[in-house]
Design a protein around this motif. Structure first.
Motif, short mmCIF file in Angstrom:
data_model
loop_
_atom_site.label_atom_id
_atom_site.label_comp_id
_atom_site.label_asym_id
_atom_site.label_seq_id
_atom_site.Cartn_x
_atom_site.Cartn_y
_atom_site.Cartn_z
N GLN A 69 -8.16 20.61 6.53
CA GLN A 69 -7.47 20.89 7.62
C GLN A 69 -8.19 19.98 8.79
O GLN A 69 -7.48 19.46 9.85
N LEU A 70 -9.51 19.75 8.41
CA LEU A 70 -10.52 19.00 9.82
C LEU A 70 -10.97 17.66 9.17
O LEU A 70 -11.07 16.94 10.19
N LEU A 71 -10.90 17.50 7.92
CA LEU A 71 -11.62 16.16 7.45
C LEU A 71 -10.53 15.41 6.29
O LEU A 71 -10.02 15.94 5.25
N GLY A 72 -10.11 14.47 6.74
CA GLY A 72 -9.46 13.27 5.95
C GLY A 72 -10.27 12.74 4.88
O GLY A 72 -11.55 13.01 4.63
N ASN A 73 -9.45 12.32 3.86
CA ASN A 73 -9.91 11.54 2.55
C ASN A 73 -10.03 10.22 2.79
O ASN A 73 -8.78 9.60 3.12
N ALA A 74 -11.09 9.42 2.40
CA ALA A 74 -11.11 8.07 2.65
C ALA A 74 -10.15 7.40 1.80
O ALA A 74 -9.38 6.32 2.42
N TYR A 75 -9.70 8.09 0.85
CA TYR A 75 -8.65 7.28 -0.22
C TYR A 75 -7.07 7.40 0.64
O TYR A 75 -6.01 6.60 0.15
N ASP A 76 -6.72 8.34 1.44
CA ASP A 76 -5.59 8.18 2.08
C ASP A 76 -5.36 7.25 3.19
O ASP A 76 -4.62 6.63 3.21
N VAL A 77 -6.62 7.14 3.87
CA VAL A 77 -6.62 5.85 4.68
C VAL A 77 -6.58 4.61 3.69
O VAL A 77 -5.87 3.68 4.15
N ALA A 78 -7.17 4.36 2.73
CA ALA A 78 -6.94 3.19 1.74
C ALA A 78 -5.42 3.03 1.25
O ALA A 78 -5.23 1.97 1.45
N ASN A 79 -4.96 4.13 1.09
CA ASN A 79 -3.45 3.98 0.65
C ASN A 79 -2.73 3.56 1.81
O ASN A 79 -1.77 2.71 1.59
N ALA A 80 -3.01 3.82 2.96
CA ALA A 80 -2.15 3.06 4.07
C ALA A 80 -2.34 1.82 4.40
O ALA A 80 -1.66 1.05 4.44
N VAL A 81 -3.63 1.27 3.97
CA VAL A 81 -3.80 -0.12 4.00
C VAL A 81 -3.23 -0.90 3.15
O VAL A 81 -2.66 -1.99 3.29
N LEU A 82 -3.21 -0.28 1.84
CA LEU A 82 -2.62 -0.85 0.92
C LEU A 82 -1.02 -1.04 1.04
O LEU A 82 -0.61 -2.07 0.73
N TYR A 83 -0.55 -0.05 1.57
CA TYR A 83 0.81 -0.02 2.05
C TYR A 83 1.09 -1.11 2.94
O TYR A 83 1.98 -2.15 2.83
N ALA A 84 0.26 -1.39 4.10
CA ALA A 84 0.56 -2.49 5.20
C ALA A 84 0.30 -3.91 4.28
O ALA A 84 1.25 -4.70 4.60
N VAL A 85 -0.52 -4.25 3.30
CA VAL A 85 -0.72 -5.24 2.97
C VAL A 85 0.17 -5.81 1.64
O VAL A 85 0.22 -6.91 1.23
N THR A 86 0.87 -4.84 1.36
CA THR A 86 1.85 -5.00 0.33
C THR A 86 3.22 -5.11 0.88
O THR A 86 4.08 -5.47 -0.01
N GLN A 87 3.50 -5.27 2.26
CA GLN A 87 4.82 -5.40 2.83
C GLN A 87 5.11 -6.96 2.60
O GLN A 87 4.38 -7.60 2.82
N PRO A 88 6.54 -7.16 2.82
CA PRO A 88 6.93 -8.91 2.87
C PRO A 88 6.22 -9.08 4.10
O PRO A 88 6.03 -8.46 5.08
N ILE A 89 6.07 -10.54 4.16
CA ILE A 89 5.33 -11.18 5.15
C ILE A 89 5.94 -11.05 6.40
O ILE A 89 5.37 -11.06 7.76
N GLU A 90 7.28 -10.99 6.57
CA GLU A 90 8.27 -10.78 7.72
C GLU A 90 8.09 -9.36 8.32
O GLU A 90 8.51 -9.06 9.33
N VAL A 91 7.34 -8.45 7.81
CA VAL A 91 7.13 -7.09 8.16
C VAL A 91 5.60 -6.92 8.61
O VAL A 91 4.76 -6.70 7.88
N ASN A 92 5.61 -6.82 9.92
CA ASN A 92 4.18 -6.29 10.53
C ASN A 92 3.90 -5.21 10.67
O ASN A 92 4.75 -4.31 11.69
N VAL A 93 3.27 -4.20 9.70
CA VAL A 93 3.07 -2.80 10.22
C VAL A 93 1.90 -2.99 11.34
O VAL A 93 0.70 -3.30 10.71
N ALA A 94 2.21 -2.77 12.49
CA ALA A 94 1.38 -3.06 13.43
C ALA A 94 0.18 -2.08 13.67
O ALA A 94 -1.01 -2.44 13.73
N GLU A 95 0.74 -1.01 13.48
CA GLU A 95 -0.45 0.08 13.85
C GLU A 95 -0.22 1.44 12.81
O GLU A 95 0.90 1.71 12.70
N ILE A 96 -1.28 1.85 12.41
CA ILE A 96 -1.24 3.11 11.56
C ILE A 96 -2.36 3.97 11.89
O ILE A 96 -3.44 3.84 12.17
N VAL A 97 -1.82 5.31 12.32
CA VAL A 97 -2.58 6.65 12.46
C VAL A 97 -2.94 7.57 11.26
O VAL A 97 -1.73 7.79 10.73
N VAL A 98 -4.01 7.52 10.81
CA VAL A 98 -4.02 8.50 9.32
C VAL A 98 -4.94 9.66 9.92
O VAL A 98 -6.31 9.16 10.02
#
Ligand SMILES: NC(=O)c1ccc[n+]([C@@H]2O[C@H](COP(=O)([O-])OP(=O)(O)OC[C@H]3O[C@@H](n4cnc5c(N)ncnc54)[C@H](OP(=O)(O)O)[C@@H]3O)[C@@H](O)[C@H]2O)c1
Length: 275
Positions: free
Chosen positions: A236-265
């Motif tokens: 409840q209090l502490l996130g997992n580093a791999y959840d942040v990593a999954n968010a990064v992977l999502y952002a960098v695998t979008q098509p180039i015309e999609v800018n995932v500008a901000e993510i809060v994890v």
């Protein structure tokens, strides 16, 4: 069928890859097929990540360096380009916090935070964009900020992360005509070695609340099994580093015309340390 190696033939750099969030991001990008350059100061930890990436059929290289030294940041980018001919993803992750009030804080710890969290990150952005442009990459800059940038009373560390948000937004504007996107990631409390400079009473209280018997020592890394157990017992209090990593992977695998500008994890409950 989804492509399990969407980053094949891409080159990625991750700073602060010897621990926590950076290490998790490096492993995720490597598993996804990128040639990952792990940048940091602790060879042994990065060697383990390199082996994990290679076990998944990926390629990883290690570059030792201190992000506060602007020449070393440039050398890091240059060596990735020299080895692979390109740069596609730059994750500016290295960072740290020395908590403390403004009235009682130590200017040397402020200097370390400013040079690592802000200066090293801006130089990393500039060097990476130049390298991405020179190889016509469809590139991604990922800056690791913090939920501390969402509060105005988050002290000197929070001020460095506000700066990261402004740098990310400004760079995104500058790159509108390029094929380079900028993602600003704001993690909440995550189970890593980040609390290594926090007051011991605070860290040991969280460890004991999670049901473990372990005494953390000032400045020392926690054993990986303690970090894992801590996260499992205090979800409840502490996130997992791999959840942040999954968010990064999502952002960098979008098509180039999609800018995932901000993510809060972040984990469900917010944890704030009085600065
Ligand atoms: N964990 C959290 O709760 C949390 C929340 C919000 C944001 N963040 C941000 O997430 C990022 C990663 O932190 P983390 O949680 O993964 O902490 P961590 O486990 O302490 O990892 C930080 C990484 O940065 C590296 N680093 C620090 N100073 C450096 C320098 N001068 N040169 C090169 N590498 C340096 C560390 O290397 P050494 O081991 O050699 O020091 C380590 O690899 C940071 O930017 C942090 O501000 C963390």
């Amino acid at each position: 069928m989804p492509n399990s190696r969407p980053l094949e033939n891409r080159t990625a750099i991750v700073t602060g890859a010897s621990s926590g969030i950076g290490r998790a991001i490096a492993e995720k990008l490597g598993e996804a097929g990128a040639h990952v350059f792990l940048a940091g100061r602790n060879t042994q930890a990065m060697q383990e990540s390199k082996q994990n990436i290679e076990k998944c059929g990926g390629v990883a290289s290690i570059q030792i360096g201190d992000i506060r030294d602007t020449a070393q940041v440039q050398a890091l980018v240059d060596s990735a380009v020299a080895a692979t001919g390109r740069l596609d993803i730059m994750v500016n992750n290295a960072g740290l916090e020395f908590p403390g009030s403004i009235m009682e804080g130590d200017p040397e710890s402020w200097r370390t935070m400013l040079e690592t969290n802000v200066l090293g990150l801006i130089v990393g952005c500039q060097a990476a964009v130049k390298a991405m442009r020179s190889c016509n990459a469809q590139g991604h800059i990922v800056n690791i900020s913090s939920v501390s940038a969402q509060r105005n009373n988050s002290g000197v560390y929070g001020a460095t992360k506000h700066a990261v948000n402004v740098i990310s937004s400004s760079l995104r504007d500058e790159l509108e005509e390029d094929t380079i996107r900028v993602t600003n990631v704001m993690p909440g409390a995550t189970s890593t070695n980040f609390a290594r400079h926090f007051p011991r009473e605070f860290v040991n209280k969280i460890i004991s609340l999670s049901g473990m018997e372990f005494e953390a020592k000032e400045g020392e890394h926690l054993p990986p099994e303690v970090l894992d157990e801590l996260q499992k017992n205090a979800k409840q209090l502490l996130g997992n580093a791999y959840d942040v990593a999954n968010a990064v992977l999502y952002a960098v695998t979008q098509p180039i015309e999609v800018n995932v500008a901000e993510i809060v994890v972040r984990p469900p409950r917010a944890m704030t340390l009085a600065h």
